[in-house]
Design a protein around this motif. Sequence first.
Motif, PDB file in Angstrom:
ATOM      1  N   ARG A  86       0.832  -1.208   0.000  1.00  0.00           N
ATOM      2  CA  ARG A  86       0.000   0.000   0.000  1.00  0.00           C
ATOM      3  C   ARG A  86       0.864   1.254   0.000  1.00  0.00           C
ATOM      4  O   ARG A  86       0.544   2.239  -0.672  1.00  0.00           O
TER       5      ARG A  86
ATOM      6  N   ALA B  50       2.267   1.695  -3.476  1.00  0.00           N
ATOM      7  CA  ALA B  50       1.227   2.207  -4.368  1.00  0.00           C
ATOM      8  C   ALA B  50       0.968   3.690  -4.110  1.00  0.00           C
ATOM      9  O   ALA B  50       0.749   4.467  -5.046  1.00  0.00           O
ATOM     10  N   TRP B  51       0.993   4.088  -2.840  1.00  0.00           N
ATOM     11  CA  TRP B  51       0.793   5.503  -2.493  1.00  0.00           C
ATOM     12  C   TRP B  51       1.916   6.362  -3.073  1.00  0.00           C
ATOM     13  O   TRP B  51       1.672   7.456  -3.588  1.00  0.00           O
TER      14      TRP B  51
ATOM     15  N   ARG C 126       3.602   5.798  -5.709  1.00  0.00           N
ATOM     16  CA  ARG C 126       3.508   5.866  -7.177  1.00  0.00           C
ATOM     17  C   ARG C 126       2.344   6.723  -7.651  1.00  0.00           C
ATOM     18  O   ARG C 126       2.319   7.121  -8.813  1.00  0.00           O
ATOM     19  N   ARG C 127       1.391   7.009  -6.774  1.00  0.00           N
ATOM     20  CA  ARG C 127       0.223   7.800  -7.181  1.00  0.00           C
ATOM     21  C   ARG C 127       0.570   9.285  -7.168  1.00  0.00           C
ATOM     22  O   ARG C 127       0.182  10.048  -6.286  1.00  0.00           O
ATOM     23  N   VAL C 128       1.326   9.704  -8.155  1.00  0.00           N
ATOM     24  CA  VAL C 128       1.740  11.098  -8.288  1.00  0.00           C
ATOM     25  C   VAL C 128       1.226  11.606  -9.634  1.00  0.00           C
ATOM     26  O   VAL C 128       1.448  10.958 -10.665  1.00  0.00           O
ATOM     27  N   PRO C 129       0.518  12.733  -9.676  1.00  0.00           N
ATOM     28  CA  PRO C 129      -0.040  13.236 -10.942  1.00  0.00           C
ATOM     29  C   PRO C 129       1.014  13.863 -11.839  1.00  0.00           C
ATOM     30  O   PRO C 129       1.116  15.090 -11.964  1.00  0.00           O
TER      31      PRO C 129
ATOM     32  N   ARG D 281       7.832  10.433 -13.413  1.00  0.00           N
ATOM     33  CA  ARG D 281       6.979   9.431 -12.782  1.00  0.00           C
ATOM     34  C   ARG D 281       7.806   8.288 -12.194  1.00  0.00           C
ATOM     35  O   ARG D 281       7.484   7.743 -11.138  1.00  0.00           O
TER      36      ARG D 281
ATOM     37  N   PRO E  34       8.803   8.046  -6.745  1.00  0.00           N
ATOM     38  CA  PRO E  34       8.829   7.235  -5.519  1.00  0.00           C
ATOM     39  C   PRO E  34      10.153   7.308  -4.776  1.00  0.00           C
ATOM     40  O   PRO E  34      10.179   7.490  -3.547  1.00  0.00           O
TER      41      PRO E  34
ATOM     42  N   ARG F 202       4.056  15.338  -4.324  1.00  0.00           N
ATOM     43  CA  ARG F 202       2.705  14.763  -4.257  1.00  0.00           C
ATOM     44  C   ARG F 202       1.720  15.531  -5.133  1.00  0.00           C
ATOM     45  O   ARG F 202       0.708  14.982  -5.562  1.00  0.00           O
TER      46      ARG F 202
END
Length: 465
Positions: free
Chosen positions: A16, A19-20, A22-25, A32, A36, A91
């Motif tokens: 988790r 995954a958090w 990697r969740r970058v806009p 990208r 991380p 972020r």
Amino acid sequence: MGMPGLQRVTWAPWRRAAAWLRRVPVADPIDRRNAPALQILLIFLGVEIPLNKLYHLLTYEIQMNAAQLAVDIGTDSAMTVAAWSGVLMIRRGLVKPGTAMFITVTMCCALIANLAFGYQLQAFDPYPMLLLTLAALVIGRGALWSVYACIPLMFVLGMGSPWGQPPSGSGSRFQNLPSLALSYLMITLVLDRTVAALREGLARAQHAARRMREEMRERERVQQRLLHMQKIETVGQLTSGISHDFNNILGSIIGHASLRHRIHELDFDAASEAPQLADALEGVEQAAQRGISVTRKLLSFSRQDLLVPVVFDVGHAVQELRPMLRQLLGPGVALEVTVPAQPCTVRLDRSQFELVLLNFAANARDAMPAGGCFSISIQHEGTWTLLELADTGTGMSPDVAARVFEAFYTTKPTGQGTGLGLAVAWEMARDAGGTISVDSTRAVGACFSLRLPQASTDTPAHESR
């Protein structure tokens, strides 16, 4: 037996967290990928710097005046805030600005610290290498050389500071400056060339990927156009038979309609002959319905659509296509169709499947100029549906049979074949996960075996028509 479950529970938070991270806009693929690792680094520094400073303040005797202590705590605080601010900026998708802000604040703190404490009083400092690496990997060449330009300045300020000390046994504070500047210059050059090579390689890979995607899209467009051309060619071959069928339909309509003249004859009895007129009108309607059915089938078959696989019964589809097969084969070729009692469901594009059958029929007709028999046999074979399409024509030599599924390969005279019919059949079988093969003997005939995986009727996009 309990270890796998425990391992899943243990690793779940880490998954988790990954995954958090990697969740970058971010749209840029390099940013990208870097996001991380950058977040982990900045979070680590945001925790390590204040804890390390607290540890030193609690365990070591402070040998600094008030101004130096303020500078020491102030620079560490500024770097901590910069690290956490960098995380927040990343972020929000600001990878390069966040990294540039952290590098700038850290380099300014290093310059201030060297001026306040002197270079010789500093222990080994990994921050110059860290800043060079971040500037090269994340921002680019301009940032890399800007950081390098600040490093000798940092050494000059530290060595020239009133608190700076010369090396042991030397009277010059700047004795090590040339070697330090050259060492970091070599490191900067290596980073510059390495990162440039990586970026060039990535750019070439991205360019190749874009070209491949464009070529695949163009290949799909060409395939659709060729498939449509093959349909039009097959429809052209059907026209003579369809014209004959329409002549029969129109003849039937005219025959039934001619009964209207009985109304004007003297011996016409409305009560007794009304059922005959009703039967004639019903005959007209049935003939018109046959004409509409043929027209709709041609329009549906010849339209240019994208391939849409659906689940359907092969036997039912062959039976529906039987009139068109009959017209395409002509009066000299017999048509035999063997369909099992149980449905044989497959998942294919219905229009492409019909085109393949019509192509087989056209090839069989051309191979039997003196007449013969074209047979279609459908049967279950385990989890497969087997279609055998055989003719009693001239057959093929082994050399021709070996190349028969190649695109644009044809033995027909110029202008009488495109060489796409069997290639379309091979591609349809491959895309469906099936196989197609041929067994042919000269002067005996040819038999094509098409094996297709059976599909469940519960599969989405089921069609029965």
